[in-house]
Design a protein around this motif. Structure first.
Motif, PDB file in Angstrom:
ATOM      1  N   ALA A 160       0.850  -1.194   0.000  1.00 18.31           N
ATOM      2  CA  ALA A 160       0.000   0.000   0.000  1.00 18.31           C
ATOM      3  C   ALA A 160       0.880   1.237   0.000  1.00 18.31           C
ATOM      4  O   ALA A 160       0.674   2.174  -0.769  1.00 18.31           O
ATOM      5  CB  ALA A 160      -0.909  -0.004   1.221  1.00 18.31           C
ATOM      6  N   ASN A 164       0.947   3.735  -3.149  1.00 20.88           N
ATOM      7  CA  ASN A 164       0.346   5.045  -2.932  1.00 20.88           C
ATOM      8  C   ASN A 164       1.236   6.180  -3.433  1.00 20.88           C
ATOM      9  O   ASN A 164       0.741   7.256  -3.726  1.00 20.88           O
ATOM     10  CB  ASN A 164       0.018   5.250  -1.454  1.00 20.88           C
ATOM     11  N   GLN A 165       2.512   5.937  -3.567  1.00 17.29           N
ATOM     12  CA  GLN A 165       3.403   7.002  -4.071  1.00 17.29           C
ATOM     13  C   GLN A 165       3.092   7.311  -5.535  1.00 17.29           C
ATOM     14  O   GLN A 165       2.742   8.434  -5.854  1.00 17.29           O
ATOM     15  CB  GLN A 165       4.882   6.630  -3.906  1.00 17.29           C
ATOM     16  N   PRO A 166       3.205   6.312  -6.428  1.00 17.63           N
ATOM     17  CA  PRO A 166       2.873   6.633  -7.824  1.00 17.63           C
ATOM     18  C   PRO A 166       1.431   7.104  -7.988  1.00 17.63           C
ATOM     19  O   PRO A 166       1.159   7.949  -8.833  1.00 17.63           O
ATOM     20  CB  PRO A 166       3.110   5.319  -8.573  1.00 17.63           C
ATOM     21  N   LEU A 167       0.524   6.560  -7.156  1.00 21.44           N
ATOM     22  CA  LEU A 167      -0.874   7.000  -7.276  1.00 21.44           C
ATOM     23  C   LEU A 167      -1.037   8.465  -6.900  1.00 21.44           C
ATOM     24  O   LEU A 167      -1.819   9.193  -7.512  1.00 21.44           O
ATOM     25  CB  LEU A 167      -1.778   6.138  -6.399  1.00 21.44           C
ATOM     26  N   THR A 168      -0.300   8.889  -5.895  1.00 20.53           N
ATOM     27  CA  THR A 168      -0.350  10.301  -5.500  1.00 20.53           C
ATOM     28  C   THR A 168       0.075  11.168  -6.675  1.00 20.53           C
ATOM     29  O   THR A 168      -0.591  12.149  -7.025  1.00 20.53           O
ATOM     30  CB  THR A 168       0.599  10.562  -4.319  1.00 20.53           C
ATOM     31  N   ILE A 171      -2.631  10.964  -9.549  1.00 17.89           N
ATOM     32  CA  ILE A 171      -3.852  11.735  -9.281  1.00 17.89           C
ATOM     33  C   ILE A 171      -3.564  13.230  -9.384  1.00 17.89           C
ATOM     34  O   ILE A 171      -4.361  14.007  -9.919  1.00 17.89           O
ATOM     35  CB  ILE A 171      -4.428  11.350  -7.894  1.00 17.89           C
ATOM     36  N   HIS A 203      -8.301   6.852  -8.571  1.00 17.78           N
ATOM     37  CA  HIS A 203      -8.940   6.871  -7.253  1.00 17.78           C
ATOM     38  C   HIS A 203      -9.427   5.489  -6.854  1.00 17.78           C
ATOM     39  O   HIS A 203      -9.337   5.089  -5.696  1.00 17.78           O
ATOM     40  CB  HIS A 203     -10.120   7.837  -7.245  1.00 17.78           C
ATOM     41  N   SER A 206      -6.746   3.368  -5.551  1.00 14.70           N
ATOM     42  CA  SER A 206      -6.388   3.699  -4.172  1.00 14.70           C
ATOM     43  C   SER A 206      -7.439   3.147  -3.193  1.00 14.70           C
ATOM     44  O   SER A 206      -7.092   2.694  -2.101  1.00 14.70           O
ATOM     45  CB  SER A 206      -6.206   5.205  -4.040  1.00 14.70           C
ATOM     46  N   HIS A 210      -6.795   0.435  -0.131  1.00 20.28           N
ATOM     47  CA  HIS A 210      -7.303   0.726   1.204  1.00 20.28           C
ATOM     48  C   HIS A 210      -8.072  -0.454   1.767  1.00 20.28           C
ATOM     49  O   HIS A 210      -7.879  -0.853   2.907  1.00 20.28           O
ATOM     50  CB  HIS A 210      -8.222   1.942   1.106  1.00 20.28           C
TER      51      HIS A 210
END
Ligand code: ATP
Ligand code: MG
Lengths: 377, 216
Positions: A160, A164-168, A171, A203, A206, A210
């Motif tokens: 996670a 979450n880094q690339p997703l940040t 987004i 989103h 992510s 979660h």
């Protein structure tokens, strides 16, 4: 001095030593005839089963067994009738209905002068042993289950974090592109739609992460007041065999006294096992003449926490990798997963405790764990 | 808004830093980025103002450790934590230690922007408050010793007549002191003067009900 003839073999019922032995034995002794009917029982049988001797004599011994044990015993009969010897675990039913687990030795006794063939059953109560075995097995299962859960939880948490880094970034990039595009009057709507879909999917990714994290880490862990010295002793017992096999000398120095910590003892055992396995593996890699492992417990100076330390005289840990030890997947071993220390740290966090490497450097390693003590009234 | 405050962005992930920098610059914030807590510490001006957007879990020094270090060296930048590892305990610790916000990654640009705006707004208010207080204190210090004494009495509700008796002077003299104090302190009414006295600690409490709090 009077010369007495040697007593005849055990069949001579009147023989005193035999009778004393028979009646004082802390084992169930049944003498059976050829048809498995009870001829005699000793005092222990009546004490433990609740049946008076008269109630049993003449009945088939299997009348006092559970159905499964009856079948088992009957399967042994041919062997006994041929004069053999058999061993089996039997369930004996007391008068109260209570079932005792016994280890049963059956021996055929050849016909003697004036007497027909018989069978001697000697049974030892192993209920307590069975219960202990069952408990140990259960404990091991629970521990293995928890271990799997922690490995999964740890991997989910670290995945996670990484994802979450690339997703940040994703987004944020999408959001920027969208707002810039919307500021351009001539921008085609279809392009805006496409970007909005991309944004939505990022989103969604992510949200999935979660969910996975939550479902894995849900395992709610029960905590109880735990006597840490006792836990360390239990762990030492679990390791008995491994220590002997690797010829490592174990020193226990337990000074936790009456203090208790609020903990899940299985998880704390897991942490200790992780540390000790690491130590044994480290010792195994070196040529030290005598491997040594030390487990220590003590109350911290302020009396508020308990410190457990695990030390070995292996190669030690160099300063540069010392910083990254507790991160998942950090391993120097070919078959290691690099999860041991990272799981241990998570467990300590869930206990409001800490874990640290005492002094990096060559010549042995010491890891310490600190757990807050329960307030003593 | 005239001059935009500098945002210090600390994250060890290159893509996150790049994206957030692009975004924040597109909203006209000057951005300084750092790939580790250590590199920020090495180059930051102790008198820096602005705001810190700080990653919680990084290689080497963590965000929480950096927060403690900055506090210890009296660098008072408001901090917004961003984290890819939402841990309740960490967020509690961060907020307890004075962080203004704690945002879980990934987040919408606007969420971050809102949080930054709120933090800067709050910071501006606090700075304004500090400035007003300093000015009041300076004004109070410029009063003569006698005026300071008189002020303590009148903000405590002592009447002119009573005060004249106490100090052995005429009521007229007290009137003169009083109007000098009011004009030197810049107060337009007695309640206003009482509030000033309270905020700079000339008096500790005020028991008369006619004091309505004022922020002027
Ligand atoms: N007692 C020790 N002595 C020397 N090195 C150690 C010791 N304990 C840990 N290490 C080092 O720390 C690394 C990480 O340990 P950790 O328990 O997290 O993972 P692992 O033992 O490699 O794999 P796993 O425990 O998942 O099977 C090890 O690979 C080893 O290099
Ligand atoms: Mg290990």
């Amino acid at each position: 001095m009077n010369e007495h003839p040697l007593p005849a073999p055990a069949s001579s019922e009147g023989d005193l030593p035999f009778r004393i032995l028979f009646d004082t034995a802390a084992e169930f002794i049944f003498v059976l005839d050829q048809d498995s009917r009870i001829v005699r029982t000793n005092r222990y049988v009546s004490e433990q089963s609740g049946y008076a001797p008269g109630e049993m004599e003449g009945k088939e011994v299997t009348d006092f067994f559970t159905p499964t044990s009856q079948t088992l015993y009957r399967s042994l009969l041919p062997l006994l009738q041929r004069g053999g010897h058999a061993r089996a675990e039997i369930e004996l039913v007391c008068k109260s209905g209570h079932v005792l687990e016994v280890e049963c030795q059956a021996t055929a006794v050849a016909p003697q002068a004036g007497q027909s063939a018989s069978v001697l059953l000697i049974q030892r109560d192993i209920s307590a042993l069975k219960r202990a075995e069952e408990k140990a097995r259960h404990h091991q299962q629970e521990s293995a289950h928890l271990m799997r859960l922690s490995v999964m939880g740890e991997m989910a948490a670290s995945m996670a974090h990484e994802l979450n880094q690339p997703l940040t970034a994703l987004i944020s990039y999408c959001g920027m592109a969208l707002s810039q595009l919307k500021g351009i009057a001539s921008a085609p709507d279809s392009l805006v739609d496409i970007l909005e879909c991309a944004y939505e999917q990022a989103h969604r990714a992510s949200d999935i992460i979660h969910q996975i994290r939550n479902s894995v880490s849900k395992g709610n862990i029960r905590k109880q007041p735990v006597d840490i010295d006792n836990t360390v002793r239990e762990v030492a017992k679990l390791l008995d065999w491994e220590l002997a096999a690797s010829q490592v000398e174990l020193q226990l120095d337990l000074q936790g006294g009456a203090s208790r910590v609020m903990a899940n003892s299985v998880q704390i055992e897991q942490v200790l096992l992780n540390l000790i396995r690491n130590s044994l593996e480290a010792i195994g890699q070196t040529q030290v003449a005598q491997g040594r492992l030390q487990l220590q417990t003590r109350v911290a100076e302020d009396g508020r926490s308990l410190v457990i330390s695990v030390s070995d005289n292996g190669p030690g840990i160099s300063g540069e990798i010392a910083n990254r030890l507790f991160e998942p997947f950090q391993t120097s071993k070919e078959t290691g997963m690099g999860m041991g220390l990272s799981i241990s740290r998570s467990i300590l966090q869930a206990h409001q405790g800490t874990i640290w490497l005492d002094q990096p450097g060559p010549g042995g390693t010491t890891f310490c764990i600190r757990l807050p003590c329960l307030e003593t009234a | 808004m005239s001059k935009r405050e500098t945002l210090y962005l600390v994250d060890d992930n290159d893509a996150v830093r790049h994206a957030l920098r692009l975004f924040l610059e597109s909203r006209n914030f000057p951005v300084q980025e750092f790939s580790s807590a250590e590199s920020l510490l090495a180059s930051i001006d102790p008198r820096a103002t602005g705001l810190l957007v700080l990653d919680l879990c990084m290689q080497g020094m963590s965000g929480l450790e950096l927060q403690a270090k900055l506090k210890a060296s009296d660098i008072q930048l408001p901090i917004i934590f961003i984290t890819g590892h939402g841990n309740v305990q960490d967020s509690v610790n961060a907020l307890k230690a004075g962080a203004v916000d704690f945002i879980e990654k990934p987040f919408d640009n606007e969420v971050l922007l809102d949080s930054i705006r709120r933090a800067l707004q709050q910071e501006r208010q606090q700075r304004e408050q500090r400035r007003v207080l300093q000015e009041l204190t300076r004004k109070f210090e410029r009063l003569t010793p006698r005026e300071r004494e008189v002020m303590k009495y009148i903000v405590n509700g002592t009447s002119n007549k009573h005060l004249a008796e106490l100090l052995g002077v005429s009521s007229r003299t007290i009137e003169v002191h009083r109007s000098r104090i009011m004009s030197k302190m810049g107060a337009r009414s007695l309640p206003e003067l009482v509030c000033m006295a309270l905020s700079i600690g000339v008096i500790r409490t005020w028991s008369k009900p006619q004091c309505t709090p004022c922020t002027a």
